[in-house]
Design a protein around this motif. Sequence first.
Motif, PDB file in Angstrom:
ATOM      1  N   MET A   1       0.830  -1.203   0.000  1.00 14.67           N
ATOM      2  CA  MET A   1       0.000   0.000   0.000  1.00 14.67           C
ATOM      3  C   MET A   1       0.862   1.250   0.000  1.00 14.67           C
ATOM      4  O   MET A   1       0.549   2.236  -0.682  1.00 14.67           O
ATOM      5  CB  MET A   1      -0.929  -0.005   1.210  1.00 14.67           C
ATOM      6  CG  MET A   1      -2.112  -0.954   1.098  1.00 14.67           C
ATOM      7  SD  MET A   1      -3.334  -0.710   2.405  1.00 14.67           S
ATOM      8  CE  MET A   1      -2.449  -1.358   3.823  1.00 14.67           C
ATOM      9  N   LEU A   2       1.955   1.232   0.760  1.00 15.74           N
ATOM     10  CA  LEU A   2       2.843   2.390   0.818  1.00 15.74           C
ATOM     11  C   LEU A   2       3.464   2.672  -0.555  1.00 15.74           C
ATOM     12  O   LEU A   2       3.548   3.831  -0.979  1.00 15.74           O
ATOM     13  CB  LEU A   2       3.939   2.152   1.855  1.00 15.74           C
ATOM     14  CG  LEU A   2       4.886   3.328   2.114  1.00 15.74           C
ATOM     15  CD1 LEU A   2       4.107   4.528   2.633  1.00 15.74           C
ATOM     16  CD2 LEU A   2       5.973   2.930   3.104  1.00 15.74           C
ATOM     17  N   VAL A   3       3.865   1.627  -1.261  1.00 13.73           N
ATOM     18  CA  VAL A   3       4.440   1.791  -2.599  1.00 13.73           C
ATOM     19  C   VAL A   3       3.397   2.394  -3.545  1.00 13.73           C
ATOM     20  O   VAL A   3       3.692   3.320  -4.322  1.00 13.73           O
ATOM     21  CB  VAL A   3       4.944   0.442  -3.138  1.00 13.73           C
ATOM     22  CG1 VAL A   3       5.356   0.567  -4.607  1.00 13.73           C
ATOM     23  CG2 VAL A   3       6.121  -0.056  -2.309  1.00 13.73           C
ATOM     24  N   LEU A   4       2.168   1.887  -3.490  1.00 11.93           N
ATOM     25  CA  LEU A   4       1.101   2.409  -4.343  1.00 11.93           C
ATOM     26  C   LEU A   4       0.770   3.858  -3.991  1.00 11.93           C
ATOM     27  O   LEU A   4       0.465   4.672  -4.871  1.00 11.93           O
ATOM     28  CB  LEU A   4      -0.138   1.529  -4.211  1.00 11.93           C
ATOM     29  CG  LEU A   4       0.004   0.082  -4.701  1.00 11.93           C
ATOM     30  CD1 LEU A   4      -1.263  -0.713  -4.410  1.00 11.93           C
ATOM     31  CD2 LEU A   4       0.325   0.043  -6.194  1.00 11.93           C
TER      32      LEU A   4
ATOM     33  N   GLY B   1      -3.756   4.978  -5.838  1.00 11.93           N
ATOM     34  CA  GLY B   1      -3.058   5.621  -4.732  1.00 11.93           C
ATOM     35  C   GLY B   1      -4.008   6.140  -3.664  1.00 11.93           C
ATOM     36  O   GLY B   1      -3.746   6.002  -2.463  1.00 11.93           O
ATOM     37  N   PHE B   2      -5.130   6.719  -4.081  1.00  6.71           N
ATOM     38  CA  PHE B   2      -6.126   7.199  -3.124  1.00  6.71           C
ATOM     39  C   PHE B   2      -6.718   6.039  -2.324  1.00  6.71           C
ATOM     40  O   PHE B   2      -6.882   6.123  -1.098  1.00  6.71           O
ATOM     41  CB  PHE B   2      -7.241   7.950  -3.844  1.00  6.71           C
ATOM     42  CG  PHE B   2      -6.995   9.426  -3.966  1.00  6.71           C
ATOM     43  CD1 PHE B   2      -6.735  10.196  -2.851  1.00  6.71           C
ATOM     44  CD2 PHE B   2      -7.033  10.052  -5.207  1.00  6.71           C
ATOM     45  CE1 PHE B   2      -6.507  11.566  -2.952  1.00  6.71           C
ATOM     46  CE2 PHE B   2      -6.803  11.416  -5.330  1.00  6.71           C
ATOM     47  CZ  PHE B   2      -6.541  12.173  -4.210  1.00  6.71           C
ATOM     48  N   ILE B   3      -7.066   4.961  -3.008  1.00  5.62           N
ATOM     49  CA  ILE B   3      -7.630   3.796  -2.321  1.00  5.62           C
ATOM     50  C   ILE B   3      -6.625   3.225  -1.325  1.00  5.62           C
ATOM     51  O   ILE B   3      -6.968   2.885  -0.191  1.00  5.62           O
ATOM     52  CB  ILE B   3      -8.054   2.729  -3.340  1.00  5.62           C
ATOM     53  CG1 ILE B   3      -9.184   3.266  -4.233  1.00  5.62           C
ATOM     54  CG2 ILE B   3      -8.496   1.443  -2.638  1.00  5.62           C
ATOM     55  CD1 ILE B   3      -9.545   2.357  -5.386  1.00  5.62           C
ATOM     56  N   SER B   4      -5.373   3.134  -1.734  1.00  3.22           N
ATOM     57  CA  SER B   4      -4.326   2.622  -0.848  1.00  3.22           C
ATOM     58  C   SER B   4      -4.119   3.550   0.343  1.00  3.22           C
ATOM     59  O   SER B   4      -3.919   3.090   1.476  1.00  3.22           O
ATOM     60  CB  SER B   4      -3.008   2.465  -1.625  1.00  3.22           C
ATOM     61  OG  SER B   4      -3.159   1.566  -2.709  1.00  3.22           O
ATOM     62  N   ALA B   5      -4.176   4.858   0.098  1.00  2.00           N
ATOM     63  CA  ALA B   5      -4.006   5.822   1.184  1.00  2.00           C
ATOM     64  C   ALA B   5      -5.135   5.711   2.200  1.00  2.00           C
ATOM     65  O   ALA B   5      -4.913   5.813   3.411  1.00  2.00           O
ATOM     66  CB  ALA B   5      -3.940   7.243   0.621  1.00  2.00           C
ATOM     67  N   LEU B   6      -6.370   5.493   1.702  1.00  2.00           N
ATOM     68  CA  LEU B   6      -7.495   5.321   2.615  1.00  2.00           C
ATOM     69  C   LEU B   6      -7.305   4.090   3.487  1.00  2.00           C
ATOM     70  O   LEU B   6      -7.495   4.136   4.710  1.00  2.00           O
ATOM     71  CB  LEU B   6      -8.790   5.211   1.812  1.00  2.00           C
ATOM     72  CG  LEU B   6     -10.113   5.264   2.588  1.00  2.00           C
ATOM     73  CD1 LEU B   6     -11.221   5.836   1.710  1.00  2.00           C
ATOM     74  CD2 LEU B   6     -10.532   3.882   3.089  1.00  2.00           C
ATOM     75  N   MET B   7      -6.893   2.978   2.874  1.00  2.00           N
ATOM     76  CA  MET B   7      -6.690   1.738   3.628  1.00  2.00           C
ATOM     77  C   MET B   7      -5.531   1.880   4.604  1.00  2.00           C
ATOM     78  O   MET B   7      -5.598   1.416   5.748  1.00  2.00           O
ATOM     79  CB  MET B   7      -6.447   0.589   2.648  1.00  2.00           C
ATOM     80  CG  MET B   7      -7.627   0.297   1.734  1.00  2.00           C
ATOM     81  SD  MET B   7      -7.203  -0.832   0.385  1.00  2.00           S
ATOM     82  CE  MET B   7      -6.757  -2.297   1.298  1.00  2.00           C
ATOM     83  N   PHE B   8      -4.468   2.526   4.173  1.00  5.07           N
ATOM     84  CA  PHE B   8      -3.297   2.727   5.031  1.00  5.07           C
ATOM     85  C   PHE B   8      -3.660   3.602   6.230  1.00  5.07           C
ATOM     86  O   PHE B   8      -3.289   3.303   7.371  1.00  5.07           O
ATOM     87  CB  PHE B   8      -2.170   3.376   4.225  1.00  5.07           C
ATOM     88  CG  PHE B   8      -0.899   3.589   5.000  1.00  5.07           C
ATOM     89  CD1 PHE B   8       0.080   2.603   5.040  1.00  5.07           C
ATOM     90  CD2 PHE B   8      -0.681   4.771   5.693  1.00  5.07           C
ATOM     91  CE1 PHE B   8       1.255   2.799   5.760  1.00  5.07           C
ATOM     92  CE2 PHE B   8       0.488   4.974   6.410  1.00  5.07           C
ATOM     93  CZ  PHE B   8       1.459   3.983   6.443  1.00  5.07           C
TER      94      PHE B   8
END
Length: 399
Positions: free
Chosen positions: A20-23, A371-378
């Motif tokens: 997720m951080l990479v994305l 990236g937005f989806i990954s940021a939300l999950m992170f």
Amino acid sequence: MSSEFAPVSGRFWTPGVKIMLVLMVAGAVALAARFIGGLGYVTNNNDAYPWGLWIGVNVAGGVGLSAGGFTTGAIAYVLNRKQFHQIVRPALFTALLGYTFVVLALMSDLGRYWNITSPMLNWNGTSVLFAVAICVMISTSILYVECIPVVAERFSGRIALPFGRGINRLLEKILDVANRSVHKAMTVIVIVGIVFSCLHQSSLGALVLIAPSKIHPLWYTPALPLLFLISAIATAYPVVIFEHLVVGRSLDRKPMMGLLTPLAKAMPFLMGFYLALKTGDMLYRGTWVYLMDGTYQSNAFLVELLIGVVLPFLLMLSPRVQRSPEWLLTTSTLAIFGVLINRINVFLVAYTPPYGGSYFPSVGEITVTVGFISALMFTYRLAVTKLPVLAVLKEEESR
């Protein structure tokens, strides 16, 4: 209540979190390119297609999937089903993150992103877009108010900022007053949030009603605001169930089937009502004649209807599915897919400009969305490890 809320302990930097951080970094780079070079530098939008993936998924899809907080809050506070308080807090927090990232995504899609505050300063009571903007702003603000107890429980008595003891005492007092006020007025706050959530969910569908010649007949209908509202309500419980089961697996927590199964039992009624409205509207307007014409619009409509609505509706009728975490996760995923593909279909697939042109999302658009989806999950995972978002249950309650 026999449960309390507490941060989740355990390993944070799992392989999934690192991915997720990479994305997120990739999305941030693409987003920086958008703000430096402009929309045309990153997106494939053009004069014929002024909006694209970011509106269809990041904004319309994000708003549609963020209704779980208010819907679950209605059960716990308005209907006074106290046992559901254990899942209301994570549902509200998920909705808060969803609305926050919707606002950030909207800023990314605005050419003049600094004008995002314009609706607060320039009121236009005849504009549907103004209604959407104001209602989203109010709903987002209400969610932040509803999550004040999360911050208060974490930092009450622990504020030690380097500004002096007097300032820290003042902040403690403010936090305590805000926390007690929210607890006393939570039912009223939830009701107000429900009202504004219903308003912007429906008005989001009303946006495309101003372009009857540009929307495919399978989706263009005067009932579109009602369909947007009912689809968001019907998908609220699947979103809550999906979030609970995915987070539980990620953090090695047992699912609270005693709460998820009652939510699952309500899903067939809500999804069945939405299915009846959608098919009834199609039959009444006679647009069923387009279903088998073999175009990509008709195929997309069939996928949306059959896989995203009919299939999860039929599965959720089974008591076995309602009691199985695995089947609940699968069925909820299908329901979420249904409302997401519906928003994509309405804002992208159904849109046919009066003159030439074509659109397909660029690599930059896809990267920003992922990236937005990954940021939300992170952000959610980071929050539950630092803040009291999730309930800590007794052993017998988690079975």
